[in-house]
Design a protein around this motif. Structure first.
Motif, short mmCIF file in Angstrom:
data_model
loop_
_atom_site.label_atom_id
_atom_site.label_comp_id
_atom_site.label_asym_id
_atom_site.label_seq_id
_atom_site.Cartn_x
_atom_site.Cartn_y
_atom_site.Cartn_z
N ASP A 213 -33.71 21.76 34.17
CA ASP A 213 -32.66 21.30 33.27
C ASP A 213 -31.55 22.36 33.14
O ASP A 213 -31.83 23.56 33.11
CB ASP A 213 -33.27 21.02 31.89
N ASP A 215 -29.73 23.35 30.70
CA ASP A 215 -29.83 24.24 29.54
C ASP A 215 -30.81 25.38 29.78
O ASP A 215 -30.61 26.50 29.30
CB ASP A 215 -30.25 23.45 28.30
N GLU A 219 -29.74 29.33 29.66
CA GLU A 219 -30.41 30.26 28.74
C GLU A 219 -31.10 31.39 29.49
O GLU A 219 -31.00 32.56 29.11
CB GLU A 219 -31.43 29.50 27.89
N GLU A 363 -31.99 16.16 31.71
CA GLU A 363 -30.85 15.34 31.23
C GLU A 363 -30.09 14.75 32.41
O GLU A 363 -29.69 13.58 32.38
CB GLU A 363 -29.92 16.19 30.36
N ALA A 375 -31.18 13.59 22.41
CA ALA A 375 -31.72 14.94 22.61
C ALA A 375 -31.84 15.66 21.28
O ALA A 375 -30.96 15.55 20.41
CB ALA A 375 -30.82 15.73 23.56
N LYS A 377 -32.80 19.62 19.83
CA LYS A 377 -32.96 21.00 20.28
C LYS A 377 -33.20 21.90 19.08
O LYS A 377 -32.58 21.72 18.02
CB LYS A 377 -31.69 21.43 21.03
N SER A 379 -33.86 26.14 18.08
CA SER A 379 -33.83 27.53 18.54
C SER A 379 -35.07 28.30 18.09
O SER A 379 -35.51 28.19 16.94
CB SER A 379 -32.59 28.23 17.98
N PHE A 395 -35.40 28.27 23.24
CA PHE A 395 -35.30 27.01 22.50
C PHE A 395 -36.34 26.03 23.01
O PHE A 395 -36.97 26.24 24.05
CB PHE A 395 -33.91 26.40 22.68
N LYS A 397 -36.23 21.82 23.76
CA LYS A 397 -35.39 20.63 23.80
C LYS A 397 -36.25 19.43 24.13
O LYS A 397 -37.01 19.43 25.10
CB LYS A 397 -34.27 20.79 24.82
N HIS A 411 -38.10 20.53 27.56
CA HIS A 411 -37.66 21.74 28.27
C HIS A 411 -37.65 22.91 27.30
O HIS A 411 -37.08 22.82 26.21
CB HIS A 411 -36.27 21.50 28.87
N MET A 412 -38.31 24.00 27.70
CA MET A 412 -38.53 25.12 26.79
C MET A 412 -38.21 26.46 27.45
O MET A 412 -38.50 26.65 28.62
CB MET A 412 -40.00 25.18 26.36
N ALA A 454 -37.95 20.35 17.21
CA ALA A 454 -37.12 19.74 18.24
C ALA A 454 -37.40 18.24 18.32
O ALA A 454 -36.48 17.44 18.57
CB ALA A 454 -37.37 20.40 19.59
#
Length: 466
Positions: A213, A215, A219, A363, A375, A377, A379, A395, A397, A411-412, A454
């Motif tokens: 993903d 994100d 990150e 996504e 979605a 999310k 933190s 995070f 998600k 997704h982590m 999340a």
């Protein structure tokens, strides 16, 4: 000698298939060309890399984080030789454990190269040149994969190396160049960065971890840069040359400009390819794809009805746990059971720190498929447990169906997410909604609370702690 099932290859897929088949009453033989069982994962992959990741993580914490916890360690140092020795002992214990399981489950182990004489006979060529032939009603091919390279790169296995050599270096590189910003490159890059090497990652795609993903890629890129790793995405490598103890890598960036990178070691981590050399597939007419993968149906059965293939030699992610599940599926299928495997629910994990884990759809995949989704999310920084341990990066998600609220992807990035992801894999196996997870009481303070929050964010857009 005749067997119900012959397994060629003793990696996670092969040895698990052998155990499960034996549990179900089959007479089983397993063939391994090396002196130790366990395949790539145990000997030169998952297990040794995690041993070095853990050792280097302890040292990194001693240098960078102990003081903030009130722990004084003057001039922390490490003995790289001892780290390598510890890694070797972990591997030895694990391979010994697999041998014990073979004995416990009455699986006959043959050392040598297995190759087909015909559809029911496999020749075992031993290291001393002698050979023998055994007969099997069914055969499972589980020979795994080998590191890939680029056609213009010459691997000398001294300075220009693969992951195999990176696990047995005699010294910490001064400047490690890593070609490939995927799982292997980032994990081994992290090991040596923590131990003091300068590490430069060169990735052809526009982002690291290109199949994950967006994100996650963003990150992880931010976190690794903060740790001092240099990341160069959108760079296509054009040449790799060695000059004495120096390695020069040339690449073209997205502007078309040539960029030169110089280091003392270069790790080529551009993926892996199926390993079928010496199997004699042509003797039995087994079909292989253009990419070298053995073609199988939904039961992992080749076009030769009594021969099956699992793990890295067939389509799908090259993951040890995927191979294990396929081994179980084939063993149970041959015992007349009706097993299943959901490839969408096989988690992907990267053991950097923070860790990365994902299951289900990204996504971009949902957008491409035209699926209406929402979605949520949350933190890791907002968790009490994260602040207590100092692991505030990352995070969780959660992606859920916009109409039904069914969880479609998770997704982590964060501490211990390699373990946290399994809660969501279980949830998705049972078609859970985001609301289902949001309404389950999670212990406090734990990292798992990020999963609950999340999920609530995806369900009603109102997490409680942010």
């Amino acid at each position: 000698m005749k067997y119900d099932i012959i397994v060629i290859g003793s990696g996670p897929g092969g040895y698990i298939a052998a155990i499960r088949a034996s549990q179900l009453g089959k007479k089983v033989a397993i063939i391994e060309k090396y002196a130790t069982l366990g395949g790539t994962c145990t000997n030169v992959g998952c297990i040794p890399s995690k041993a070095l990741l853990d050792s280097s993580h302890h040292y990194y914490d001693a240098v960078h984080h102990f003081e903030e916890h009130g722990i004084s360690v003057e001039n922390p140092s490490f003995d790289f030789g001892k780290m390598i020795d510890r890694k070797a002992k972990v591997v030895e214990t694990t391979t010994g454990g697999i041998k014990y399981l073979m004995d416990k489950n009455n699986v006959d182990v043959f050392e040598g190269l297995g190759s087909f004489e015909d559809a029911t006979h496999v020749k075992i060529t031993k290291n001393d040149g002698t050979s023998e032939i055994i007969e099997g009603t069914n055969t499972i091919i589980a020979t795994g994969s080998k590191p890939s390279t680029l056609p213009f790169i010459t691997l000398d296995k001294e300075r220009i190396i693969t992951s195999t050599e990176a696990l047995v270096l005699k010294e910490v590189p001064k400047h490690l160049l890593v070609i490939g910003g995927g799982v292997i490159g980032l994990e081994l890059g992290s090991v040596y960065k923590r131990l003091g090497a300068e590490v430069t990652v060169i990735e052809y795609a526009p982002k690291i971890t290109p199949t994950m993903d967006a994100d996650i890629s963003k990150e992880l890129n931010k976190v690794l840069k903060k740790q001092g790793m240099k990341i160069n995405a959108n760079h296509g490598v054009t040449s790799v040359e060695r000059n004495g103890d120096e390695v020069i890598v040339k690449a073209t960036n997205k502007k078309g400009e040539e960029v030169t990178f110089t280091g003392d070691y270069c790790l080529v981590a551009v993926g892996r390819k199926p390993f079928t050399t010496g199997l004699g597939l042509e003797k039995v007419g087994i079909k292989v794809s253009d990419r070298g993968m053995i073609e199988v149906n939904d039961h992992l059965q080749t076009n030769v009805g009594n021969i099956f293939a699992i793990g890295d030699v067939v389509r799908g992610a090259m993951l040890a746990h995927k191979a294990e599940e396929e081994g179980v599926v084939v063993a149970e299928f041959l015992a007349g059971e009706k097993p299943h495997i959901d490839y969408n629910l096989i988690p992907g994990i990267i053991y950097t720190w923070p860790e990365v884990a994902a299951v289900g759809k990204t996504e971009d995949e949902l957008k491409d498929a035209g699926v209406a989704y929402k979605a949520g999310k949350f933190s890791m920084r907002a968790l009490g447990r994260s602040r207590a341990s100092g692991d505030i990066d990352g995070f969780v998600k959660v992606l859920a169906d916009k109409n039904t609220d069914e969880i479609l992807g998770v997704h982590m990035v964060g501490a211990r997410v390699a373990d946290l992801i399994m809660e969501m894999a279980v949830a998705m196996e049972f078609r859970a909604s985001a609301e289902d997870i949001a309404r389950i009481c999670h212990g406090h303070p734990t990292y798992s609370e990020a999963v609950k929050e999340a999920s609530k964010a995806a369900w009603d857009g109102k997490p409680l702690n942010s």
